[in-house]
Write a protein that holds these residues in place. Structure first.
Motif, PDB file in Angstrom:
ATOM      1  N   SER A 178       0.833  -1.198   0.000  1.00 11.34           N
ATOM      2  CA  SER A 178       0.000   0.000   0.000  1.00 11.34           C
ATOM      3  C   SER A 178       0.871   1.253   0.000  1.00 11.34           C
ATOM      4  CB  SER A 178      -0.892   0.011   1.246  1.00 11.34           C
ATOM      5  OG  SER A 178      -1.622   1.218   1.340  1.00 11.34           O
ATOM      6  N   LEU A 179       0.343   2.318  -0.561  1.00 10.93           N
ATOM      7  CA  LEU A 179       1.025   3.605  -0.492  1.00 10.93           C
ATOM      8  C   LEU A 179       0.788   4.297   0.841  1.00 10.93           C
ATOM      9  CD1 LEU A 179       0.337   4.983  -4.086  1.00 10.93           C
ATOM     10  CD2 LEU A 179       2.450   3.986  -3.192  1.00 10.93           C
ATOM     11  N   GLU A 180      -0.171   3.822   1.603  1.00 11.06           N
ATOM     12  CA  GLU A 180      -0.497   4.398   2.909  1.00 11.06           C
ATOM     13  C   GLU A 180       0.280   3.620   3.981  1.00 11.06           C
ATOM     14  OE1 GLU A 180      -1.271   6.048   6.111  1.00 11.06           O
ATOM     15  OE2 GLU A 180      -2.021   7.027   4.315  1.00 11.06           O
ATOM     16  N   PRO A 181       1.342   4.203   4.534  1.00 16.54           N
ATOM     17  CA  PRO A 181       2.207   3.450   5.446  1.00 16.54           C
ATOM     18  C   PRO A 181       1.543   3.001   6.746  1.00 16.54           C
ATOM     19  CG  PRO A 181       2.823   5.757   5.419  1.00 16.54           C
ATOM     20  CD  PRO A 181       1.800   5.567   4.339  1.00 16.54           C
ATOM     21  N   THR A 182       0.515   3.685   7.185  1.00 15.67           N
ATOM     22  CA  THR A 182      -0.100   3.293   8.457  1.00 15.67           C
ATOM     23  C   THR A 182      -0.965   2.042   8.337  1.00 15.67           C
ATOM     24  OG1 THR A 182      -1.971   4.787   8.117  1.00 15.67           O
ATOM     25  CG2 THR A 182      -0.059   5.654   9.338  1.00 15.67           C
ATOM     26  N   THR A 183      -1.323   1.666   7.114  1.00 17.60           N
ATOM     27  CA  THR A 183      -2.130   0.454   6.917  1.00 17.60           C
ATOM     28  C   THR A 183      -1.421  -0.579   6.051  1.00 17.60           C
ATOM     29  OG1 THR A 183      -3.265   1.423   5.011  1.00 17.60           O
ATOM     30  CG2 THR A 183      -4.309   1.696   7.180  1.00 17.60           C
ATOM     31  N   ALA A 184      -0.221  -0.266   5.600  1.00 14.65           N
ATOM     32  CA  ALA A 184       0.510  -1.157   4.689  1.00 14.65           C
ATOM     33  C   ALA A 184       1.023  -2.399   5.398  1.00 14.65           C
ATOM     34  CB  ALA A 184       1.684  -0.403   4.071  1.00 14.65           C
ATOM     35  N   TYR A 209      10.335   9.554   6.188  1.00 14.00           N
ATOM     36  CA  TYR A 209       8.882   9.646   6.267  1.00 14.00           C
ATOM     37  C   TYR A 209       8.241   8.270   6.084  1.00 14.00           C
ATOM     38  CZ  TYR A 209       4.062  10.913   5.328  1.00 14.00           C
ATOM     39  OH  TYR A 209       2.705  10.985   5.369  1.00 14.00           O
ATOM     40  N   TYR A 210       8.173   7.789   4.849  1.00 16.87           N
ATOM     41  CA  TYR A 210       7.442   6.546   4.575  1.00 16.87           C
ATOM     42  C   TYR A 210       8.067   5.343   5.298  1.00 16.87           C
ATOM     43  CZ  TYR A 210       4.818   2.927   2.212  1.00 16.87           C
ATOM     44  OH  TYR A 210       3.990   1.859   1.964  1.00 16.87           O
ATOM     45  N   GLN A 244       5.863   0.844  12.735  1.00 20.11           N
ATOM     46  CA  GLN A 244       4.704  -0.047  12.786  1.00 20.11           C
ATOM     47  C   GLN A 244       5.120  -1.518  12.814  1.00 20.11           C
ATOM     48  OE1 GLN A 244       1.592   0.317   9.595  1.00 20.11           O
ATOM     49  NE2 GLN A 244       2.221  -1.774   9.203  1.00 20.11           N
TER      50      GLN A 244
END
Length: 173
Positions: free
Chosen positions: A32-38, A94-95, A102
């Motif tokens: 995913s491009l969204e790191p908090t849910t990847a 960042y990413y 996480q």
């Protein structure tokens, strides 16, 4: 292409990360491009001429290591990310930082984010790793097929990730 090792044993990974290099580039590949849910697929580590890809989850979701080896490898990566050797990553501040926090519960330090270095050195040029890699090195256009999101096989993703880290190691100096 650089020398590439896929899915090293814990001992092989430790030897690579504890080698004589002044710095090691690293990167993650996720779903995913969204790191908090990847979900983490791979971690890659590289120098200017060699790289390793550690696959935690294949494209179909299966793991590659048994529970004991996976725990050992996570510990080795945590020790590396928090150890004294300089870590280099493109957008790693960042990413990848959010992925590290996480997935492993740590922050990479000391860390140099090459996207920020590029902004300071060549402020008018694009900052993507794909552009910088083709502008500053002789590496072929490995990002042109969007392998990070379009990989058809695990090995294709691992090779892509290894090239990301090697290119990062090459542009850093």
């Amino acid at each position: 292409d650089p020398a590439m090792t896929f899915n090293p044993s814990p001992a092989e990974l430790r030897t690579f990360l504890e080698g004589p290099d002044r710095f090691i580039a690293y990167d993650t590949e996720t779903d995913s491009l969204e790191p908090t849910t990847a979900n983490v697929r791979t971690y890659q580590f590289g120098t200017a001429d060699r790289a390793v890809s550690v696959c935690f989850r294949s494209l179909n979701g299966n793991g590659f290591y048994g529970p004991e080896d996976e725990d050992d490898i996570k510990t080795i990566i945590r020790d590396f990310l928090t150890g004294p050797k300089v870590k280099v990553g493109h957008n790693a501040g960042y990413y990848d930082a959010m992925i590290d926090k996480q997935f492993l519960g740590v922050e990479a330090r000391p860390l140099i984010d090459t996207i920020l270095v590029a902004a300071g050195v060549e402020s008018e040029l694009p900052k993507s790793l794909g552009f910088l890699g083709t502008y500053m090195t002789d590496v072929h256009a490995w990002k042109s097929s969007h392998t990070a999101v379009n990989a058809q096989t695990d090995e294709e993703l691992w090779r892509y990730g290894c090239l990301d880290t090697v290119v990062n190691a090459r542009i850093f100096p």
